[in-house]
Design an enzyme around this catalytic site. Sequence first.
Site, PDB file in Angstrom:
ATOM      1  N   ASP A 140       0.856  -1.190   0.000  1.00 56.70           N
ATOM      2  CA  ASP A 140       0.000   0.000   0.000  1.00 56.70           C
ATOM      3  C   ASP A 140       0.891   1.239   0.000  1.00 56.70           C
ATOM      4  OD1 ASP A 140      -2.303   1.800   0.423  1.00 56.70           O
ATOM      5  OD2 ASP A 140      -3.351  -0.044   0.946  1.00 56.70           O
TER       6      ASP A 140
ATOM      7  N   HIS B 174      -3.054   3.140  -4.492  1.00 57.87           N
ATOM      8  CA  HIS B 174      -2.451   2.638  -3.242  1.00 57.87           C
ATOM      9  C   HIS B 174      -1.064   2.059  -3.503  1.00 57.87           C
ATOM     10  CE1 HIS B 174      -5.687   3.409  -0.433  1.00 57.87           C
ATOM     11  NE2 HIS B 174      -6.565   2.935  -1.296  1.00 57.87           N
TER      12      HIS B 174
ATOM     13  N   GLU C  27      -9.886   2.748  -5.132  1.00 60.65           N
ATOM     14  CA  GLU C  27      -9.497   4.119  -4.797  1.00 60.65           C
ATOM     15  C   GLU C  27      -8.289   4.599  -5.598  1.00 60.65           C
ATOM     16  OE1 GLU C  27     -11.093   4.477  -0.256  1.00 60.65           O
ATOM     17  OE2 GLU C  27      -9.146   3.500  -0.466  1.00 60.65           O
TER      18      GLU C  27
HETATM   19  C1  ACM Z   1     -10.943  -0.328   0.735  1.00 59.58           C
HETATM   20  O1  ACM Z   1     -11.384  -0.237   1.884  1.00 59.58           O
HETATM   21  N1  ACM Z   1     -10.351   0.710   0.152  1.00 59.58           N
HETATM   22  C2  ACM Z   1     -11.066  -1.549  -0.023  1.00 59.58           C
END
Ligand code: ACM
Length: 529
Positions: A189, A261, A325
Site C-alpha cells: 500500500d 495505493h 481508490e
Molecule cells: C478499501 O477499503 N479501500 C477496499
Amino acid sequence: MKRFFLTVAILFVALISTTSLSARELHVVPEPAYVDLEAEGEYVVTEKTRIIVVDDLWAPAARFTEDMMSYYGSDKPMRTSKHGNKGIKVRLDRFVPAEGYEMTVSEEGVLIIGGTEAGVYYGLQTLRQIIVTNDGKVPYGYIADEPTFEYRGAHLDVSRHFFSVEDVKRYIDILAAHKLNRLHWHLTDDQGWRIEIKAYPELTEKGSMRSETLIGHGLNPEFWDGKPYGGYYTQDEIRDVVAYAAARYITVIPEIEMPGHSQAALHALPWLGCNEQEVDVWTMWGVTPEVLCAGKETTYEFLENVLSEVIELFPSELIHIGGDECPKDRWKECEHCQAMMQSMGLEHEEELQGYLVARIEKYLISKGRRMIGWDEILDGGVTETATVMSWRGISGGIYAAERGNDVVMTPMSLCYFNFYQTESRKGEGLHIGGHIPFEKVYAWNPYEGMSDEAREHIIGVQCNMWSEYIKDMDTIEVMLLPRLGAMAEVQWAEDRRDESTIRQKMETMRKFYDACGWNYAPYYFEGRQ
Ligand code: ACM
Ligand code: ZN
C-alpha cells in the site's frame, strides 16, 4: 378424566425432556448443521486419550494435538496411532460433504468422519471447543456439519502497520479455530511495501520504510512521531506463513495493490509514475493522487514481473490485485496515459483503469490463476471471469452477481473490523470511525436484495482488518474477537443462526478465548453495543 391424565403425562414428559436437553445443549461457534444429543452419558477426553488415525489423517491429528498442548500444559498430549479400541478415531468418507464432518460420541469414544482432511480438521475443532469449555466431557450423541459458504475469509493489512510472522501465525490460529479458510493478506500500500520481490530489491530496500507515522486521526493531520517505521517479509518468511496456513486448511490470498495505493512502490521506483516524480513512502492515511502510470509499457512489465514471483510463492488460485481508490488526476495530465487511451479507443480514464485490470487478469489467467479485486474493478467494465469483492456497500456485489461474476461480500458497514464496537466508544481508544457491534454482524443477511440467480454467485463473506490505527497484535485480537464469532456464524452457519441462543454460546466461547490466551473486547459480554 383419562384424557386429562394423559395430557398431564405428556406435558410432564415434555418438560423433563426439555429440561434435560437444555442442560445438554451444545455451545459450539459456529453452530453445527445438525445436533442430536442423547439424554445422558458423556465420553471424557483427557491428555491420555489416544487418537486412532485411519486413512493417513496424520496431519489434522497432529494439528489437533498441537492445539491441545497449552490446554493440557504438556508438549506431548494424546498419542496418535493406527490402531486402538477406544479414543478419538478419525477417518474419511466420500459421502460426507467436502468440508463437512460427522461426529458420533458413545462409550467407545469419539468418531469423526470427514469428507476431506479439512472436514476432519473442522470436526476436531468442534471437539476442541467442547473439551476446552466442558472439562473434557463430550456428551453422547451425533453431529453432522458442513459450511454454508465455500469462501470464509478474513483480511489483514500489514502495510499501514507491520505484523511479524509470529503475529500472522497467531491470527491464522484464531481464524482456523473459527473454521475460516481464507486469509486475504494486504501486502502492499502507500505506507509500506511488505513483500520481498527479487527482481526489484528497491521495493523493500526503500519502499518498506516510511520516515514517520501520523499521530492522531488522519482526518485532522497535525502531528507525526518522527520515528522511521518499516518491516517486510522475505520470500522464505512468506513461504513459511503460506505453509503454516495450509496446514490449517487456510489458503492465503496475496493482495498486490494496483494502480492506486502504490505510493511506496513509486518511492522505490519513480519510473512507475506518470511524470517520474519523487514521492515519499506516504505518511498520511487516506487516498493519495500518486498512482502507477497506466500508459507506459514498463508499468505492465513491472506488474507482470512482480506477479510472476507472487504466483510462485502463493498457490492460491485467486490473486488479489486491489483496484480500489485510484484517483485519475495524474493520468489526465500524462502524455503516456493519454496516448494509451487514444490507441486503445478509450474515452474516459475509468476505461483506462478497466484496460489495466483486464490486461492483468489476462496475464493471471495465462498463468493458470484467477483475479479478484475490490468492487472498483467494475467501474471500468469488468470481464466475466473476475471475482469481485464488494466493499462499498452491497450494490456492487449484487450487480456483479447478477451478471454472473463470483462475489465475496464484505460491505464496509458490516465487515470492517477496524470500526468501533460500541456507540459510546468509551474505552475503545482511537480508531478510524464507524460502528459495528457484535449483534449487527450476527444479524446480517449477506443475500439481502438478491435474486435466486445472484445468490448462486455469492461464494463467500469476509471481514477486513485495516491497520492505520492498529499498531500491535493485542489490539488486532481485541478488534477481531468476539466479532469473529458472529462473522463465523454468517460464514459457516448462515441458515441456522438463532438470536435466542447466541449470547449463551458466546459466553462459552469466551471461556475458549480465555483458555487459548486470546485477547477479546469486553463490550458484548458487558451488554454494551
Ligand atoms: C478499501 O477499503 N479501500 C477496499
Ligand atoms: Zn501516465
